[in-house]
Design a protein around this motif. Structure first.
Motif, PDB file in Angstrom:
ATOM      1  N   LEU B 176     -23.657 -41.326   9.964  1.00 61.02           N
ATOM      2  CA  LEU B 176     -23.734 -39.878  10.150  1.00 61.02           C
ATOM      3  C   LEU B 176     -25.134 -39.363   9.814  1.00 61.02           C
ATOM      4  CD1 LEU B 176     -22.084 -37.329  10.774  1.00 61.02           C
ATOM      5  CD2 LEU B 176     -21.520 -37.201   8.361  1.00 61.02           C
ATOM      6  N   MET B 177     -25.664 -39.800   8.680  1.00 61.49           N
ATOM      7  CA  MET B 177     -26.982 -39.317   8.260  1.00 61.49           C
ATOM      8  C   MET B 177     -28.080 -39.883   9.144  1.00 61.49           C
ATOM      9  SD  MET B 177     -26.544 -39.236   4.129  1.00 61.49           S
ATOM     10  CE  MET B 177     -28.095 -38.477   3.751  1.00 61.49           C
ATOM     11  N   GLN B 178     -27.884 -41.124   9.616  1.00 63.52           N
ATOM     12  CA  GLN B 178     -28.889 -41.688  10.523  1.00 63.52           C
ATOM     13  C   GLN B 178     -28.918 -40.899  11.817  1.00 63.52           C
ATOM     14  OE1 GLN B 178     -27.667 -45.800  10.590  1.00 63.52           O
ATOM     15  NE2 GLN B 178     -29.451 -46.420   9.393  1.00 63.52           N
ATOM     16  N   GLN B 179     -27.745 -40.534  12.303  1.00 70.16           N
ATOM     17  CA  GLN B 179     -27.670 -39.818  13.568  1.00 70.16           C
ATOM     18  C   GLN B 179     -28.262 -38.416  13.434  1.00 70.16           C
ATOM     19  OE1 GLN B 179     -24.129 -37.959  14.214  1.00 70.16           O
ATOM     20  NE2 GLN B 179     -24.263 -37.776  16.420  1.00 70.16           N
ATOM     21  N   GLN B 180     -28.003 -37.768  12.315  1.00 66.25           N
ATOM     22  CA  GLN B 180     -28.483 -36.390  12.160  1.00 66.25           C
ATOM     23  C   GLN B 180     -29.986 -36.316  11.970  1.00 66.25           C
ATOM     24  OE1 GLN B 180     -26.174 -34.677   9.018  1.00 66.25           O
ATOM     25  NE2 GLN B 180     -24.533 -34.098  10.413  1.00 66.25           N
ATOM     26  N   GLY B 181     -30.587 -37.374  11.449  1.00 61.34           N
ATOM     27  CA  GLY B 181     -32.026 -37.353  11.245  1.00 61.34           C
ATOM     28  C   GLY B 181     -32.401 -36.448  10.097  1.00 61.34           C
ATOM     29  N   SER B 182     -33.692 -36.334   9.835  1.00 60.40           N
ATOM     30  CA  SER B 182     -34.110 -35.608   8.647  1.00 60.40           C
ATOM     31  C   SER B 182     -34.863 -34.321   8.971  1.00 60.40           C
ATOM     32  CB  SER B 182     -34.966 -36.518   7.763  1.00 60.40           C
ATOM     33  OG  SER B 182     -36.030 -37.035   8.514  1.00 60.40           O
ATOM     34  N   ASP B 183     -34.810 -33.874  10.226  1.00 59.51           N
ATOM     35  CA  ASP B 183     -35.533 -32.650  10.589  1.00 59.51           C
ATOM     36  C   ASP B 183     -35.057 -31.441   9.789  1.00 59.51           C
ATOM     37  OD1 ASP B 183     -37.114 -33.970  12.315  1.00 59.51           O
ATOM     38  OD2 ASP B 183     -36.338 -33.050  14.143  1.00 59.51           O
ATOM     39  N   ASP B 184     -33.736 -31.299   9.646  1.00 59.23           N
ATOM     40  CA  ASP B 184     -33.200 -30.163   8.903  1.00 59.23           C
ATOM     41  C   ASP B 184     -33.742 -30.162   7.475  1.00 59.23           C
ATOM     42  OD1 ASP B 184     -31.763 -29.818  11.161  1.00 59.23           O
ATOM     43  OD2 ASP B 184     -29.807 -29.677  10.189  1.00 59.23           O
TER      44      ASP B 184
END
Lengths: 357, 294
Positions: B176-184
């Motif tokens: 889940l965290m890999q898919q969401q990425g860290s832009d937010d």
């Protein structure tokens, strides 16, 4: 705020993303960072924001070394390519985020925050959408929310990563004009990254062109278009014909035709660049000639493919409205403007005879 | 325009169904087979648990549950879950954060190790615990000299349960965290949020449903674990017997109502977990989409 970048380098593992970039940005300027993908433009933007730590070199914010500041302390407004709106917060909460996370001592009161959110929504023309969630907004609206959120922290510099990349063509055009206008009103020093040359030329006060991690040229859009500093820029911005030629005894020659004199010492292979609109079909021209091999329409322009008699090179020529030409017609050519490059550097002609007629 | 002659008879429609669908007979057979298997192996056993539990009426059921040993096993199970679930939740978030946000050597090794408890038999896990902390184990005598009992005591049960429930939260969050990425998260930082603030206001809300899902699974397993706990606990009735162990003990005593009463509590927990899980999946499909254990 003036931004000064000195010999900035960034290496990812073994591959350099930026090597030795120098850039001076004046307060209030709107700068477009233009380059093909992989040219390091986004890395440069992220380094200015403090999201990427440079391997070497410095960034100054109005005389202060920015590497002394953390991301939070830099006070940059960063608009991400996909906007990175907080999906569990509504529009007003997104915009006010930067004000709400401030330490208690400097945090504005709820009333002040509410008022500021109202002003910003007004500025980005989204009044009335306070309680919508990002998922309920169109792409263009999300982009403007992201912009308002970045402006809410009263940024020293506004950084936009491919601001129109995710929008469809129509919205894109409208937003360009709108953003240009917003910049005029707010006056924030703004740097945006794009791979779209039209976007960069239309919006920027100055365009900085990056290629393979190095700055190739920075200048006003007209300067970039009219006087490209390198062969790369000549081909990257606008359309360009490239014709290889020879320099011998200080004379640049296209086949047998003499183009003009250059300084002695530049000998050997060189490249001539000119734009299709700068090549004019002219029966009176004596120096260059060729044969039309094909005719095409490209939007507003009509183009002819011409094989040059002098070297056999294929070039493109724009035709004036109503010109009557036909395939296999033989034509004389005059070059209004051109650029001669030897060893990747621009070479100037010593005589005026280079206006090839 | 050229007039093409129409075929004399319109092309006969061969089949009244989707080109990719199975024949109706085959479809009915397959569905029937699936329903039969499910009934035999899932619904019937589950129903049996509740029927047997109430075999002597509600009074018998309540009576069985009020037994001191049973009460003690319920209490112990709750204590173990209360300790294990928060620890593994914290670990899961930390591991998912590390794996999804950073590049470091040994990352793939870490991911493999997180999966280890899924591939190792729980009994082996329990045995390892005994070998380490038992009376003749590596660390056991040392700890015993400080008066710390691990094996045949609550710490051992907690350790074994921790090991077995180790991967649940992490496995849920990593994709889940890999898919969401860290832009937010980066956006929050540029807006001036501290790391902790960013975590609370952006990271956590972004993964909350996945996290809740992982915690539910972790809790269900922590309460239901049998093998590993059986090895380390010594099954001291009224002392180190958890609910699953108590079920077996009562069953061996031919105390059917007692065994099934406790079992029905565990089954109820499983049902509630399933219902909540289904609800979460239905409600937050997008956010939970990207996970599936091997």
């Amino acid at each position: 705020m003036d931004i000064t970048i000195r010999r900035l380098q960034k290496t990812f593992g073994a591959s350099p993303a930026l090597h030795g970039v120098d850039l001076d940005i004046r307060s209030g300027e709107l700068i477009g960072l233009l380059g093909p993908s992989g040219s390091g433009k986004t890395t440069l933007l992220r380094a200015i924001a403090g999201l990427e730590r440079p391997s070497a070199g410095q960034i100054f914010f109005g005389g202060q070394n920015a590497s002394m500041f953390s991301v939070q302390e830099r006070r940059v407004g960063f608009v991400f390519q996909n906007y990175a709106l907080f999906r569990h917060m509504n529009v007003a909460e997104n915009i006010s985020y930067g004000m709400r996370v401030r330490p208690r001592a400097t945090r504005p009161s709820p009333q002040q925050i509410k008022q500021r959110v109202g002003e910003l929504l007004d500025l980005v023309q989204l009044t009335g959408l306070e309680v919508r969630f990002p998922g309920q907004l169109s792409g263009g609206q999300r982009q403007r929310v992201a912009l308002a959120r970045a402006l809410a922290v009263d940024p020293r510099v506004l950084l936009l990563d491919e601001p129109f990349g995710a929008l469809d063509a129509r919205v894109r055009k409208d937003l360009r004009v709108w953003l240009r206008d917003l910049h005029k009103r707010t006056g924030h020093t703004t740097i945006f990254v794009t791979h779209d040359q039209d976007e960069a030329l239309e919006m920027s006060d100055r365009v900085a062109i990056l290629n393979r991690g190095a700055l190739e040229q920075i200048g006003a859009p007209d300067e970039i278009y009219n006087a490209p500093a390198t062969p790369f820029i000549f081909q990257f911005i606008g359309d360009a014909n490239r014709v290889p030629l020879n320099i011998a005894n200080g004379q640049a020659r296209l086949g047998a035709a003499k183009l003009g004199r250059v300084s002695i010492g530049l000998e050997g292979a060189a490249e001539l660049f000119f734009r299709p609109e700068d090549a004019v079909i002219d029966e009176a021209a004596g120096l260059l000639s060729g044969e039309i091999t094909a005719l095409r329409r490209q939007g507003a322009k009509r183009r002819a493919d011409v094989r040059l008699d002098q070297t056999g090179a294929m070039i493109e020529v724009d035709l004036p409205y109503g010109a009557i030409v036909y395939p296999s017609q033989r034509v004389g050519l005059r070059l209004e403007r051109m650029g001669l490059f030897a060893n990747g550097r621009r070479v100037s002609f010593l005589d005026e005879a280079h206006r090839v007629a | 325009m050229i007039d093409l002659p129409l075929p004399e008879t319109p092309l006969r429609i061969q089949r009244d169904r989707d080109a990719l669908a199975e024949a109706p007979a085959l479809r009915r057979t397959l569905i029937g087979f699936a329903v039969t298997v499910l009934t035999l192996f899932l619904f019937l056993p589950l129903a049996t648990v509740f029927i047997e539990a109430f075999g002597k009426g509600v009074a018998g059921f309540l009576n069985a549950l009020s037994d001191a040993e049973v009460q003690s096993s319920i209490k112990l199970t709750l204590i173990v879950a209360t300790i294990c679930v928060p620890i593994n939740t914290a670990f899961g978030i930390a591991a998912a954060w590390a794996v999804a946000r950073f590049e470091f050597t040994g990352k793939s090794a870490l991911v493999t190790f997180i999966d280890l408890p899924f591939s190792v038999s729980p009994v082996i896990a329990g045995l390892c615990c005994v070998l380490l902390f038992g009376a003749r184990g590596l660390l056991g005598p040392q700890l015993a000299s400080y008066g710390v009992e691990v094996i045949f005591a609550i710490p051992g049960i907690v350790l074994a349960t921790l090991f077995v429930t180790f991967p649940f939260v992490a496995r849920e969050l990593i994709p889940l965290m890999q898919q969401q990425g860290s832009d937010d998260e980066q956006a929050a930082l540029t807006l001036g949020a501290s790391g902790w603030r960013m975590f609370l206001t952006v990271t956590l809300p972004n993964v909350k449903w996945g996290l809740l899902y992982g915690v539910l699974l972790c809790n269900a397993r922590a309460m239901g674990e049998f093998g590993a706990v059986a090895v380390v606990s010594g099954r001291i009735r009224g002392g180190t017997s958890t609910m699953p162990l108590q079920v077996e003990a009562l069953y061996n005593d031919y105390n059917m109502v007692g065994a099934f009463a406790v079992a029905s509590l565990l089954a109820l927990l499983a049902l509630i977990t399933l219902i909540v899980k289904t609800f979460l999946e239905w409600r937050f499909t997008g956010e939970l989409a990207l996970r599936r254990r091997t």
